[in-house]
Write an enzyme that holds these catalytic residues in place. Structure first.
Site, PDB file in Angstrom:
ATOM      1  N   GLU A 194       8.091  34.395  90.744  1.00 51.69           N
ATOM      2  CA  GLU A 194       9.557  34.374  90.675  1.00 51.69           C
ATOM      3  C   GLU A 194      10.167  34.149  92.052  1.00 51.69           C
ATOM      4  OE1 GLU A 194      12.308  37.449  88.399  1.00 51.69           O
ATOM      5  OE2 GLU A 194      12.071  38.059  90.478  1.00 51.69           O
ATOM      6  N   TYR A 247      17.996  30.686  90.770  1.00 49.10           N
ATOM      7  CA  TYR A 247      16.884  31.506  90.293  1.00 49.10           C
ATOM      8  C   TYR A 247      15.868  30.567  89.656  1.00 49.10           C
ATOM      9  CZ  TYR A 247      14.208  34.787  87.424  1.00 49.10           C
ATOM     10  OH  TYR A 247      13.190  35.519  86.856  1.00 49.10           O
TER      11      TYR A 247
END
Ligand code: GDP
Ligand code: MN
Length: 399
Positions: free
Chosen positions: A192, A105
């Site tokens: 993101e 991530y």
């Protein structure tokens, strides 16, 4: 404004970040054609992903793999039209399926409190980061970047090592820095990548190599800065905008819907916040934040009124205007006009001070509006009216 994955990926590609190829398909037939292209280019499988502005598409069945073009068509047909968290899927992304070795991530978010950019990375990728934050907070690495300098090389290396990406250091550094560059280039609040993935690629000779790529992308742009970027407005997906948000944007009003019963119409963001606080202090709950802006003319006032009344929970309205550039009499005329067209009758308390307050008061008195001199009085009256309406409503239901 949230971007669809495919649009977010286009921005990443424009900033030089590694993203596997894709095409967007609006029909199952288009998806099959796109899949054919990827299969003939050597793909073993293709991935089909719902393009819808919510997270967790994978879990909801909106991300699937297909082994041949007809299967891609079938799967795309089942995903298009699917409902994911209240949103209808209207298009899919088709691309060669990645052979994933490990998921990470990585995100850059605007950190207002720190007046900087916060980078968050984790070796626990693919899953929702909010749940990692709850179950395993130490697994999230946080680093700040200076908004002017961007992410410096040593900071990016430090982040990459801390995330366990030492074996892909060069790519990880480029991607981390690229997220910050992307954020600054488009005035984004959030960039993101989840998952940022190490994938295995097989060459024509059968040899395999590992590569770090952005497999998913989510970008949120700052609505107030979109005017600075010609072309980005075209990426707005109006199908997925809440009707009240669209109405407010088109009318040039700043509107945020809340859960209470008292509709608030105010000019100026600070005054709107104050008004909401006073409503709460008087024992009520605001139904919205609404800033009609400076110099709001009567048609804008009427539009704001329609917006407030479109919320069925609203049973009282508090209008609080400080006349500066905005003329009180103009607002009063707008209110009178709005009330004459009003879809339903809701008690309203009006306070107008400042420029042309006397003219406003005369107009409102003539039209039999309930007015208030001070803000406290206005809030108290609005809360009282809302309570009375609520009680009447309850009694009505009981009877
Ligand atoms: P999200 O659920 O909306 O965040 O959608 P993602 O694009 O992140 O996909 C969810 C999950 O599907 C990923 O975490 C992967 O595990 C899987 N996935 C996505 N793309 C691929 C792919 O190309 N190949 C494989 N094998 N899995 C994929
Ligand atoms: Mn994802």
């Amino acid at each position: 404004m949230k971007l669809q994955e495919a649009d977010a990926k286009s921005l990443l590609v424009a900033q030089g970040l590694p993203v596997p190829p894709w095409e967007v398909a609006h029909t199952a037939e288009e998806a099959r054609q796109a899949a054919e292209g990827f299969f003939s280019a050597g793909a073993q499988q293709v991935v089909i992903k719902a393009q819808v502005l919510v997270g967790g598409r994978g879990k909801a069945g909106g991300v699937k793999l297909a082994g041949f073009p007809e299967q891609a068509e079938l799967i795309a047909g089942s995903i298009i039209g699917m409902d994911i968290k209240g949103m209808t899927v209207r298009k899919v992304l088709v691309g060669p399926a990645a052979d994933i070795v490990k998921e990470f991530y990585l995100a850059a978010v605007l950190d207002r409190a720190e007046r900087g950019i916060l980078l968050m990375g984790s070796a626990e990728g693919g899953v929702e980061i909010e749940s990692v934050a709850v179950t395993n907070p130490e697994a999230i690495i946080r680093r700040h970047a200076d908004p002017n300098l961007g992410l410096l090389d040593f900071q990016a290396r430090d982040l990459a090592f801390a995330m366990g990406l030492g074996a892909h250091l060069k790519a990880a550094v480029a991607i981390a820095k690229g997220l910050v560059t992307t954020m600054k280039a488009y005035d984004a609040d959030l960039v993101e990548i989840n998952p940022l993935a190490i994938i295995r690629e097989t060459g024509p000779d059968g040899a395999t190599a590992e590569k770090l790529v952005c497999l998913d992308a989510k970008i949120t742009l700052d609505d107030s800065a979109i005017a600075r970027h010609p072309g980005l407005e075209d990426l707005r997906d109006e199908d997925e905008e809440a009707p009240e948000d669209k109405q407010a944007r088109e009318a040039g009003l700043t509107f945020i819907k809340l859960d209470g019963t008292i509709g608030c119409m105010v000019n100026g963001a600070g005054l709107a916040m104050t008004t909401m606080d006073l409503v709460k202090r008087a024992g009520g709950e605001p139904a919205n934040f609404l800033d009609i802006g400076g110099g709001a003319r009567s048609d804008k006032v009427a539009e704001a009124m329609r917006l407030i009344l479109s919320d069925p929970k609203v049973n009282a309205i508090l209008v609080n205007i400080f006349g500066g550039i905005t003329r009180g009499d103009e607002v009063a005329r707008g209110l009178i006009e709005a009330r004459s067209q009003q879809a339903r009758d809701v008690p309203m308390v009006v306070r107008i001070v400042g420029t042309n307050a006397a003219e406003a008061a005369a107009l409102l008195a003539e039209a039999h509006f309930e007015t208030a001199g001070s803000l406290d009085e206005a809030a108290a009256k609005a809360v009282e009216a809302s309570r009375a309406a609520g009680a009447a409503g309850t009694a009505g239901t009981a009877a």
